[in-house]
Write a protein that holds these residues in place. Structure first.
Motif, PDB file in Angstrom:
ATOM      1  N   ASP A 131      -8.819  -0.799  -4.739  1.00 51.25           N
ATOM      2  CA  ASP A 131      -8.289  -2.109  -5.117  1.00 51.25           C
ATOM      3  C   ASP A 131      -8.026  -2.093  -6.614  1.00 51.25           C
ATOM      4  O   ASP A 131      -8.969  -2.022  -7.413  1.00 51.25           O
ATOM      5  CB  ASP A 131      -9.282  -3.223  -4.775  1.00 51.25           C
TER       6      ASP A 131
ATOM      7  N   ALA B  22      -6.381  -4.200  -9.685  1.00 53.56           N
ATOM      8  CA  ALA B  22      -5.900  -5.521 -10.116  1.00 53.56           C
ATOM      9  C   ALA B  22      -5.693  -6.447  -8.921  1.00 53.56           C
ATOM     10  O   ALA B  22      -4.721  -7.190  -8.850  1.00 53.56           O
ATOM     11  CB  ALA B  22      -4.617  -5.381 -10.928  1.00 53.56           C
ATOM     12  N   GLY B  23      -6.605  -6.357  -7.958  1.00 56.37           N
ATOM     13  CA  GLY B  23      -6.549  -7.234  -6.800  1.00 56.37           C
ATOM     14  C   GLY B  23      -5.612  -6.794  -5.697  1.00 56.37           C
ATOM     15  O   GLY B  23      -5.469  -7.498  -4.694  1.00 56.37           O
ATOM     16  N   VAL B  24      -4.967  -5.647  -5.842  1.00 63.97           N
ATOM     17  CA  VAL B  24      -4.027  -5.147  -4.835  1.00 63.97           C
ATOM     18  C   VAL B  24      -4.635  -3.913  -4.173  1.00 63.97           C
ATOM     19  O   VAL B  24      -4.973  -2.947  -4.858  1.00 63.97           O
ATOM     20  CB  VAL B  24      -2.661  -4.802  -5.469  1.00 63.97           C
ATOM     21  N   ARG B  25      -4.759  -3.955  -2.861  1.00 67.58           N
ATOM     22  CA  ARG B  25      -5.302  -2.805  -2.121  1.00 67.58           C
ATOM     23  C   ARG B  25      -4.191  -1.799  -1.873  1.00 67.58           C
ATOM     24  O   ARG B  25      -3.108  -2.138  -1.398  1.00 67.58           O
ATOM     25  CB  ARG B  25      -5.919  -3.263  -0.807  1.00 67.58           C
ATOM     26  N   ARG B  26      -4.478  -0.539  -2.199  1.00 66.55           N
ATOM     27  CA  ARG B  26      -3.448   0.493  -2.064  1.00 66.55           C
ATOM     28  C   ARG B  26      -4.078   1.822  -1.666  1.00 66.55           C
ATOM     29  O   ARG B  26      -5.267   2.041  -1.861  1.00 66.55           O
ATOM     30  CB  ARG B  26      -2.697   0.676  -3.379  1.00 66.55           C
TER      31      ARG B  26
ATOM     32  N   SER C 257     -13.114  -1.353  -6.887  1.00 65.36           N
ATOM     33  CA  SER C 257     -12.185  -2.359  -7.383  1.00 65.36           C
ATOM     34  C   SER C 257     -12.300  -2.448  -8.895  1.00 65.36           C
ATOM     35  O   SER C 257     -13.405  -2.459  -9.446  1.00 65.36           O
ATOM     36  CB  SER C 257     -12.493  -3.721  -6.747  1.00 65.36           C
TER      37      SER C 257
ATOM     38  N   ASP D 285      -9.566  -3.371 -12.736  1.00 63.90           N
ATOM     39  CA  ASP D 285      -8.266  -3.796 -13.235  1.00 63.90           C
ATOM     40  C   ASP D 285      -7.282  -2.642 -13.357  1.00 63.90           C
ATOM     41  O   ASP D 285      -6.076  -2.870 -13.436  1.00 63.90           O
ATOM     42  CB  ASP D 285      -8.428  -4.484 -14.596  1.00 63.90           C
TER      43      ASP D 285
END
Length: 489
Positions: free
Chosen positions: A135, A137-141, A253, A255
């Motif tokens: 995760d 910056a709040g985006v799961r990839r 997780s 930033d």
């Protein structure tokens, strides 16, 4: 087993005769004698029991299993249940249990015997990539974990990349060698595309050009596993699964990916005080021994890959499917870009380097500071890109814009800002920003006209002889009005 215990107790403890115990319990004296000789008797057969069904169907089972690779795949493989159905369809009267036992025995015979290995200090490392999820910056990839494991000490290096390409593969080696302080004598790999251009006979491989350059730079021996064999480098594969479960669960997780990598590397390094599996020594103790035998580093290998890039009239260069801005003075030039694992650097003809974060395919990285000379004459363009422009310019320009909007209409404010950008291009930030900050601090109107260029008087000797006697009168607006009237008449 209860009867065995009773018989042995009566004879050996109570002192009864074998004949009396046999008569009392109603068993043969041979049975009593056998139980006295062996507490857990094993059945002994003079000759193996006949298995007519297995003997009749065994050759056909072996033939079908040997032929199956031609008409099956790894996902559509031949199971024992399906094999039983095929045999029944061919007329064999055989049970499914017999077929399952035959398949298990056939696989056992085909299985390659394994040899327990030992490793010498500084001799071998293993490398692999593993798919992970993070995760950022709040985006799961989805991302890729590069893992290098020293097999003697068990010391690991791991780094997570956004893509599994050759540049990331090479960059992982550079980071690993720098972190560990040296290079092992040999490194084992799968036949992955960043390293292997073509699989030749036996263990021979044709290496890719960039990987061959890495190997020559660090002077180690690359060793490649057999295609389709999963246990040739089982150490790093097992460790990769453990890292996902131990260090990357729950899903990390942060930033930025750099922050995740920093935490991951600290966690891997924190294992050095644990005991190396199969030994009585810690990882730190064995690594101290191994570190002395690693090949010393000289200068790091440049993992970035050069590529040519054509700059468009909009001062954008397309590199690996993504667009990057350069100063507008570089438009329509052919330049060189250096593509790294996380950055793309475009080099101008005079050597100036413009570095951008590497973007995914179709992405864009535009710094509007590259367009200040063009924006100085395009107030409408200034209004169109204003949020991004103020972001790239930074302080004090957002406050300057707020002041301009407070004193002027939005269009006039854009014109004033365009004028300021022209002065910024001509005189530089060190000369312009203090003047803007002073105007904001004192509350004076934010005006930044271009400084007038003084006319330079030339001596007569500086002019060609044919021009020295020519006088050019200064024009005035009234002259142009008179010319217009004469033209109308």
């Amino acid at each position: 087993m209860d009867q065995v215990h009773v018989i042995r107790h009566k004879v050996l403890v109570e002192g009864r005769t074998q004949r009396a115990v046999a008569r009392e319990l109603g068993v043969s004296r041979v049975t009593v004698k056998k139980y006295l000789a062996q507490a857990a008797p094993v059945r002994h057969e003079a000759q193996p029991r006949p298995r007519p069904v297995s003997e009749a169907v065994g050759p056909r089972i072996a033939a079908l299993l040997a032929e199956s690779p031609r008409w099956t795949t790894a996902k559509q493989r031949l199971t024992a249940t399906r094999l039983h159905q095929l045999l029944r369809a061919e007329g064999y009267a055989v049970g499914v249990t017999v077929v399952k036992e035959a398949v298990a025995e056939w696989k056992r015979q085909q299985r390659e015997p394994l040899v327990p290995l030992t490793y010498r200090a500084g001799e071998l490392a293993q490398v692999d990539f593993f798919e992970v999820v993070v995760d950022v910056a709040g985006v799961r990839r989805k991302a890729w974990l590069f893992l290098l494991r020293l097999m003697y000490s068990g010391r690991d290096f791991g780094w997570i990349y956004e893509r599994q390409d050759q540049i990331s593969f090479l960059d992982g080696h550079v980071r690993a060698f720098a972190h560990l302080g040296g290079v092992p004598a040999r490194i084992a790999y799968d036949n992955l595309k960043p390293a292997v251009a073509k699989i030749l006979a036996g263990r021979e491989r044709a290496l890719t050009l960039r990987f061959a350059a890495l190997v020559s730079h660090y002077l180690y021996e690359p060793s490649f596993c057999r295609p389709g064999v999963g246990h040739d480098k089982g150490g790093v594969e097992a460790r990769g699964k453990a890292v996902r479960l131990q260090a990357l669960t729950p899903i990390p997780s942060a930033d930025s990916l750099d922050a995740i990598n920093t935490a991951l590397l600290a966690q891997l390094d924190g294992r050095v005080d644990t005991r190396r599996a199969g030994t009585t020594e810690t990882i730190a103790a064995r690594f101290a021994e191994e570190a002395r035998l690693l090949w010393p580093l000289d200068v790091p290998f440049v993992a970035e890959a050069p590529t040519t890039v054509s700059i468009s009239p909009r001062a954008l260069g397309k590199v690996h499917g993504a667009w990057y801005s350069v100063p507008c003075e570089w438009a329509d030039l052919d330049l060189v870009a250096w593509v790294g694992a996380t950055t793309v650097t475009i080099v101008g003809r005079e050597g100036t380097r413009i570095t951008h974060p590497r973007q995914p395919f179709g992405g864009r990285s535009i710094d509007y500071r590259h367009y200040l000379r063009a924006l100085a004459t395009k107030p409408k363009a200034v209004r169109e890109i204003l949020p991004d422009l103020l972001r790239d310019l930074g302080a004090p320009f957002p406050a300057v814009w707020d002041q301009l909007v407070a004193d002027h209409t939005p269009l006039d404010a854009a014109r004033q800002l365009a004028t300021i950008l022209g002065v910024l291009t001509a005189e530089g930030a060190s000369a312009v920003i203090p003047r803007l900050e002073e105007a904001l601090r004192t509350g004076a109107p934010v005006r930044l006209p271009r400084r007038a260029t003084r006319a330079v008087a030339l001596d007569d000797e500086a002019l060609p002889a044919t021009l020295r006697d020519i006088e050019v009168a200064s024009g005035i607006a009234a002259d142009y009005d008179q010319w217009l009237q004469d033209g109308a008449a």
